[in-house]
Scaffold this motif. Structure first.
Motif, PDB file in Angstrom:
ATOM      1  N   ASP A 164     -43.492   2.128 -15.203  1.00 32.51           N
ATOM      2  CA  ASP A 164     -43.762   1.137 -16.083  1.00 32.51           C
ATOM      3  C   ASP A 164     -43.286   1.316 -17.510  1.00 32.51           C
ATOM      4  N   ILE A 165     -43.440   2.627 -18.051  1.00 28.29           N
ATOM      5  CA  ILE A 165     -42.923   2.696 -19.447  1.00 28.29           C
ATOM      6  C   ILE A 165     -41.237   2.872 -19.400  1.00 28.29           C
ATOM      7  N   LEU A 166     -40.679   3.172 -18.190  1.00 28.75           N
ATOM      8  CA  LEU A 166     -39.166   3.125 -18.219  1.00 28.75           C
ATOM      9  C   LEU A 166     -38.823   1.828 -18.306  1.00 28.75           C
ATOM     10  N   GLU A 167     -39.445   0.864 -17.747  1.00 27.49           N
ATOM     11  CA  GLU A 167     -38.889  -0.582 -17.681  1.00 27.49           C
ATOM     12  C   GLU A 167     -38.715  -0.873 -19.103  1.00 27.49           C
TER      13      GLU A 167
ATOM     14  N   PHE B 145     -37.274   0.371 -21.639  1.00 27.85           N
ATOM     15  CA  PHE B 145     -36.044   1.050 -22.045  1.00 27.85           C
ATOM     16  C   PHE B 145     -34.823   0.366 -21.431  1.00 27.85           C
ATOM     17  N   SER B 146     -34.024   0.102 -22.133  1.00 18.98           N
ATOM     18  CA  SER B 146     -32.593  -0.106 -21.742  1.00 18.98           C
ATOM     19  C   SER B 146     -31.830   1.105 -21.225  1.00 18.98           C
ATOM     20  N   SER B 147     -30.940   0.648 -20.224  1.00 17.09           N
ATOM     21  CA  SER B 147     -30.072   1.752 -19.651  1.00 17.09           C
ATOM     22  C   SER B 147     -29.499   2.700 -20.482  1.00 17.09           C
ATOM     23  N   ASN B 148     -29.023   2.340 -21.864  1.00 18.12           N
ATOM     24  CA  ASN B 148     -28.547   3.195 -22.855  1.00 18.12           C
ATOM     25  C   ASN B 148     -29.440   4.234 -23.652  1.00 18.12           C
ATOM     26  N   ASP B 149     -30.752   3.620 -23.483  1.00 18.90           N
ATOM     27  CA  ASP B 149     -31.817   4.470 -23.966  1.00 18.90           C
ATOM     28  C   ASP B 149     -32.226   5.338 -22.858  1.00 18.90           C
ATOM     29  N   ILE B 150     -32.054   5.334 -21.729  1.00 21.44           N
ATOM     30  CA  ILE B 150     -32.667   5.988 -20.596  1.00 21.44           C
ATOM     31  C   ILE B 150     -31.589   7.244 -20.688  1.00 21.44           C
ATOM     32  N   LYS B 151     -30.222   6.627 -20.766  1.00 17.05           N
ATOM     33  CA  LYS B 151     -29.064   7.783 -20.853  1.00 17.05           C
ATOM     34  C   LYS B 151     -29.174   8.869 -21.856  1.00 17.05           C
ATOM     35  N   ARG B 152     -29.661   8.043 -22.858  1.00 14.07           N
ATOM     36  CA  ARG B 152     -29.923   9.147 -24.427  1.00 14.07           C
ATOM     37  C   ARG B 152     -31.260   9.969 -24.087  1.00 14.07           C
ATOM     38  N   ILE B 153     -32.077   9.475 -23.199  1.00 11.67           N
ATOM     39  CA  ILE B 153     -33.293  10.384 -23.194  1.00 11.67           C
ATOM     40  C   ILE B 153     -33.048  11.628 -21.962  1.00 11.67           C
ATOM     41  N   LYS B 154     -32.223  11.147 -21.108  1.00  9.54           N
ATOM     42  CA  LYS B 154     -31.480  12.287 -20.153  1.00  9.54           C
ATOM     43  C   LYS B 154     -30.735  13.280 -20.782  1.00  9.54           C
ATOM     44  N   TYR B 155     -30.108  12.728 -21.780  1.00  7.91           N
ATOM     45  CA  TYR B 155     -29.255  13.777 -22.470  1.00  7.91           C
ATOM     46  C   TYR B 155     -30.147  14.510 -23.279  1.00  7.91           C
TER      47      TYR B 155
END
Length: 77
Positions: free
Chosen positions: A56-59, A61-71
């Motif tokens: 629910d929390i990941l929803e 974020f945008s896909s760019n935000d998720i990429k930055r988090i993974k990085y």
């Protein structure tokens, strides 16, 4: 999240019952088996709730935000 608190209390109660059963001189393995299975079921319910909250929390974020988090997770450890 009262359900989560209730689950955690139930898990602690089962652990207490397990400890009491282990302390007995005449240990009943069937009771221990049932308690362990019950504990595993409660822990699985708890894990499912946590994963659902994470999704629910990941929803949010945008896909760019998720990429930055993974990085950040990969390279900042």
């Amino acid at each position: 999240m009262p359900y989560v608190k209730q689950l955690l209390l139930e898990i602690k109660d089962i652990e207490s019952k397990l400890n009491n059963e282990y302390k007995k001189t005449d240990v009943n393995l069937n009771i221990i088996k049932e308690l362990i299975l019950e504990k595993k079921t409660k822990e699985a319910d708890f894990d499912y709730i946590i994963m659902s909250c994470d999704l629910d929390i990941l929803e949010l974020f945008s896909s760019n935000d998720i990429k930055r988090i993974k990085y950040y997770i990969i390279f900042k450890k």
